[in-house]
Design a protein around this motif. Structure first.
Motif, PDB file in Angstrom:
ATOM      1  N   SER A  33      50.106 -35.107  64.783  1.00  0.00           N
ATOM      2  CA  SER A  33      51.440 -35.547  64.362  1.00  0.00           C
ATOM      3  C   SER A  33      52.087 -34.527  63.431  1.00  0.00           C
ATOM      4  O   SER A  33      53.264 -34.190  63.555  1.00  0.00           O
ATOM      5  N   THR A  36      53.104 -31.458  65.367  1.00  0.00           N
ATOM      6  CA  THR A  36      54.367 -31.721  66.081  1.00  0.00           C
ATOM      7  C   THR A  36      55.550 -31.687  65.124  1.00  0.00           C
ATOM      8  O   THR A  36      56.601 -31.090  65.402  1.00  0.00           O
ATOM      9  N   GLU A  37      55.354 -32.328  63.972  1.00  0.00           N
ATOM     10  CA  GLU A  37      56.433 -32.363  62.972  1.00  0.00           C
ATOM     11  C   GLU A  37      56.733 -30.970  62.449  1.00  0.00           C
ATOM     12  O   GLU A  37      57.887 -30.587  62.252  1.00  0.00           O
ATOM     13  N   ARG A  38      55.621 -30.171  62.241  1.00  0.00           N
ATOM     14  CA  ARG A  38      55.805 -28.791  61.773  1.00  0.00           C
ATOM     15  C   ARG A  38      56.582 -27.977  62.792  1.00  0.00           C
ATOM     16  O   ARG A  38      57.523 -27.240  62.456  1.00  0.00           O
ATOM     17  N   ASP A  39      56.195 -28.128  64.090  1.00  0.00           N
ATOM     18  CA  ASP A  39      56.889 -27.385  65.141  1.00  0.00           C
ATOM     19  C   ASP A  39      58.364 -27.769  65.203  1.00  0.00           C
ATOM     20  O   ASP A  39      59.240 -26.911  65.387  1.00  0.00           O
ATOM     21  N   ASN A  40      58.609 -29.084  65.080  1.00  0.00           N
ATOM     22  CA  ASN A  40      60.008 -29.550  65.081  1.00  0.00           C
ATOM     23  C   ASN A  40      60.784 -28.978  63.898  1.00  0.00           C
ATOM     24  O   ASN A  40      61.934 -28.548  64.029  1.00  0.00           O
ATOM     25  N   LEU A  41      60.129 -28.979  62.727  1.00  0.00           N
ATOM     26  CA  LEU A  41      60.787 -28.440  61.534  1.00  0.00           C
ATOM     27  C   LEU A  41      61.033 -26.935  61.671  1.00  0.00           C
ATOM     28  O   LEU A  41      62.068 -26.428  61.233  1.00  0.00           O
ATOM     29  N   GLN A  42      60.079 -26.228  62.283  1.00  0.00           N
ATOM     30  CA  GLN A  42      60.270 -24.799  62.496  1.00  0.00           C
ATOM     31  C   GLN A  42      61.445 -24.532  63.423  1.00  0.00           C
ATOM     32  O   GLN A  42      62.250 -23.621  63.205  1.00  0.00           O
ATOM     33  N   ARG A  43      61.540 -25.362  64.515  1.00  0.00           N
ATOM     34  CA  ARG A  43      62.686 -25.206  65.424  1.00  0.00           C
ATOM     35  C   ARG A  43      64.001 -25.510  64.696  1.00  0.00           C
ATOM     36  O   ARG A  43      64.997 -24.804  64.860  1.00  0.00           O
ATOM     37  N   GLU A  44      63.966 -26.577  63.893  1.00  0.00           N
ATOM     38  CA  GLU A  44      65.175 -26.922  63.138  1.00  0.00           C
ATOM     39  C   GLU A  44      65.519 -25.833  62.140  1.00  0.00           C
ATOM     40  O   GLU A  44      66.695 -25.516  61.923  1.00  0.00           O
ATOM     41  N   SER A  47      67.033 -22.979  64.006  1.00  0.00           N
ATOM     42  CA  SER A  47      68.410 -23.355  64.360  1.00  0.00           C
ATOM     43  C   SER A  47      69.314 -23.318  63.137  1.00  0.00           C
ATOM     44  O   SER A  47      70.451 -22.827  63.196  1.00  0.00           O
TER      45      SER A  47
END
Length: 244
Positions: A33, A36-44, A47
């Motif tokens: 989890s 996944t959250e880290r990857d999402n934060l990295q993408r954000e 961006s």
């Protein structure tokens, strides 16, 4: 006794193993989890950085544009103020010229009525009067000035032809009374275009001939110098200028 201890120990280890398995499963789930959250934060974050860079460039561009617009605005403000002053001056001059033109028009109309009664002729912006009696040059000029005019000033070949059409020997507004040989018109301008007859001006037989007359009617060379005390007909000219 030893068997019981062994069994108890086995049971405890088994329970601990199960607990650790459960803990491991939970930790692995949490790790997945968090990953996944880290990857999402990295993408954000990527961006966000892209948007930040884009906004920074746009902001810097707007700053440059605003600086240029402010400079242009100051220049335009100065130009506007100058144009406002120029327009004000132009308006004042226009109003003054309009007033002057209206006054000239009134004078023209008043003189036109007088001219009709006194048989003055209108030609190319001026009224002309040819006398029916004879006087010397100074008295002739005085008569013209008494009517708001002066002896005729001939500025062109067309006007020279017009004055010859009166078919009279007559004084014109040309003289060298101030300085011998320095012929000038009654308004003070120097003679530039002349129509002297052959041999004139010549102070015939040593006489003091300081005033000009129209002598010949059938030739463009129609002028002659004569003694100002002679008596001649005369031509008056009243100029009206509406160029203003």
């Amino acid at each position: 006794m030893q068997l019981d201890n062994c069994t108890s120990r086995q049971t405890s280890l088994t329970n601990e193993r199960e607990t650790l398995k459960k803990s491991k499963t939970a930790i692995e789930a949490t790790s997945r989890s968090l990953t996944t959250e880290r990857d999402n934060l990295q993408r954000e974050l990527r961006s966000c950085n892209l948007q930040k860079n884009s906004l920074t460039q746009e902001r810097d561009g707007l700053k440059r544009s605003n600086t240029a617009i402010e400079a242009q605005s100051r220049t335009l403000s100065l130009e506007k103020n100058q144009l406002t002053r120029t327009l004000s001056t132009c308006t004042s001059e226009k109003n003054a010229l309009t007033k002057e033109k209206d006054e000239q028009a009134m004078k023209f109309n008043d003189f036109a009525q007088f001219a009709v009664q006194q048989k003055w002729l209108y030609y190319s912006g001026s009224f002309y009067f040819i006398s029916t009696t004879k006087k010397n040059w100074i008295s002739s000029r005085y008569d013209c000035k008494r009517n708001g005019a002066d002896l005729v000033i001939i500025n062109s070949r067309e006007e020279e032809l017009f004055t010859r059409n009166f078919k009279k020997k007559a004084w014109i507004g040309l003289h060298d009374r101030i300085r011998e040989g320095n012929w000038q018109w009654v308004d003070g301008t120097a003679l530039s275009e002349s129509y002297w007859k052959s041999g004139a001006p010549n102070h015939y037989m040593g006489r003091n001939e300081d005033c000009a007359e129209i002598q010949k009617f059938d030739s463009e060379e129609s002028w002659n110098d004569a003694a100002c005390e002679n008596e001649n007909y005369w031509i008056c000219e009243k100029i009206f200028n509406f160029n203003g």
